[in-house]
Design an enzyme around this catalytic site. Structure first.
Site, PDB file in Angstrom:
ATOM      1  N   ILE A  95      24.478 -13.534 -51.572  1.00 25.53           N
ATOM      2  CA  ILE A  95      24.642 -14.970 -51.440  1.00 25.53           C
ATOM      3  C   ILE A  95      23.298 -15.518 -50.979  1.00 25.53           C
ATOM      4  O   ILE A  95      22.663 -14.967 -50.078  1.00 25.53           O
ATOM      5  CB  ILE A  95      25.772 -15.322 -50.435  1.00 25.53           C
ATOM      6  N   SER A  96      22.814 -16.579 -51.613  1.00 31.58           N
ATOM      7  CA  SER A  96      21.488 -17.113 -51.314  1.00 31.58           C
ATOM      8  C   SER A  96      21.443 -17.732 -49.922  1.00 31.58           C
ATOM      9  O   SER A  96      22.472 -18.179 -49.391  1.00 31.58           O
ATOM     10  CB  SER A  96      21.097 -18.173 -52.351  1.00 31.58           C
ATOM     11  N   PRO A  97      20.247 -17.797 -49.321  1.00 35.90           N
ATOM     12  CA  PRO A  97      20.109 -18.476 -48.027  1.00 35.90           C
ATOM     13  C   PRO A  97      20.509 -19.947 -48.137  1.00 35.90           C
ATOM     14  O   PRO A  97      20.330 -20.567 -49.189  1.00 35.90           O
ATOM     15  CB  PRO A  97      18.612 -18.332 -47.717  1.00 35.90           C
TER      16      PRO A  97
END
Length: 289
Positions: A95-97
């Site tokens: 999951i992206s920042p």
């Protein structure tokens, strides 16, 4: 005796810092809710990483402050949900920042009437952010178990205008095209032509493009059937697999890693940030002799 006392103080400090984190994480896995103050942590994230990172679109900021990111990460990662970092979600995916999600969303410029295509559903977090900003979100995930899990999470949390499909995002979703906006959260070596074809005239696409370990995030605008390209930021995403990976021409050898722009002297005129400087926030690049 003086040195022994100092060491003892350090040990005690570590114990007192560590216990709440382990207890909260263990309680989360055991089914006890509300021990970690997720709402407060999310608002701290907004101040520190979203506003502090330079995001200005009020609708995007509101969405980031509303969507519960901890619901989109595995239970053993939830204590880290509101840190500005990528987290593993299984099957080699992440999951992206939060800042990256907010930045890409802001560049996409979502409008209430938009129909958006997302490539790379992951856990469903980016789709949930878009859900409250646009009319419909169509999202594709190539890893079928992740697609099923994301669909269940989105359904459980009430995101009714998000439609999930398991499949190769390279092909897009032609039966629901054209799309006002397209967002790609995995990196191909080149922009897939099917996505270009499915982007509406005047539409926008945000996509990371490049080699396996060195990419640039681009904003593409479709004007008179052609793409107008604007480079945004150096970036690093998981690769787009399937057809895109089969067509990849540059195959780096992971046993022989290379440092990119190690002296930070490589500055390109078409980019605001030097290659290799991932996700710099609120900074100004200056040069002299």
């Amino acid at each position: 005796m003086k040195n022994w006392s100092r060491n003892l103080i350090v040990v005690v400090t570590i114990v007192f810092i560590g216990i709440p984190l382990l207890t909260a994480g263990g309680a989360e896995q055991g089914g006890l809710r509300g021990i970690l103050p997720y709402d407060r942590l999310r608002q701290e994230m907004i101040r520190r990483d979203i506003l502090g990172g330079g995001i200005q679109n009020p609708r995007v900021i509101a969405a980031m402050g509303t969507v519960p990111r901890h619901e989109f990460v595995p239970p053993d990662q939830r204590r880290l949900s509101y840190h500005d970092m990528a987290l593993p979600i299984g099957y080699g995916q992440t999951i992206s920042p939060p800042f990256v999600v907010a930045y890409m969303t802001e560049q996409l410029d979502p409008q209430p009437s938009d129909r958006v295509l997302e490539i790379g559903t992951g856990s469903g977090y980016q789709a949930a952010i878009l859900s409250g900003l646009v009319a419909e979100v169509y999202t594709i995930e190539i890893v079928e178990p992740l697609a099923r899990r994301a669909a269940e999470t989105l359904r459980r949390l009430g995101y009714k205008n998000v439609f999930v499909k398991a499949g190769d995002g390279y092909q897009g979703w032609p039966e629901h095209s054209p799309f006002d906006k397209i967002i790609v959260t995995c990196s191909p070596e080149k922009v897939p032509q099917p996505l270009v074809d499915q982007l509406k005239e005047g539409g926008r696409m945000v996509i990371p493009v490049g080699e396996r370990y060195q990419q640039t995030m681009y904003l593409l605008r479709k004007t008179n059937g052609q793409l107008v390209t604007e480079s945004l930021k150096p970036t690093l995403f998981v690769p787009m697999t399937g057809i895109a990976e089969a067509q990849r021409e540059v195959q780096p050898d992971p046993t022989k890693p290379q440092i990119v722009n190690g002296d930070f002297e490589d500055v390109r005129p078409d980019m605001k940030e030097p290659p290799g400087w991932y996700y710099c926030k609120q900074f100004e690049l200056r040069q002299n002799d």
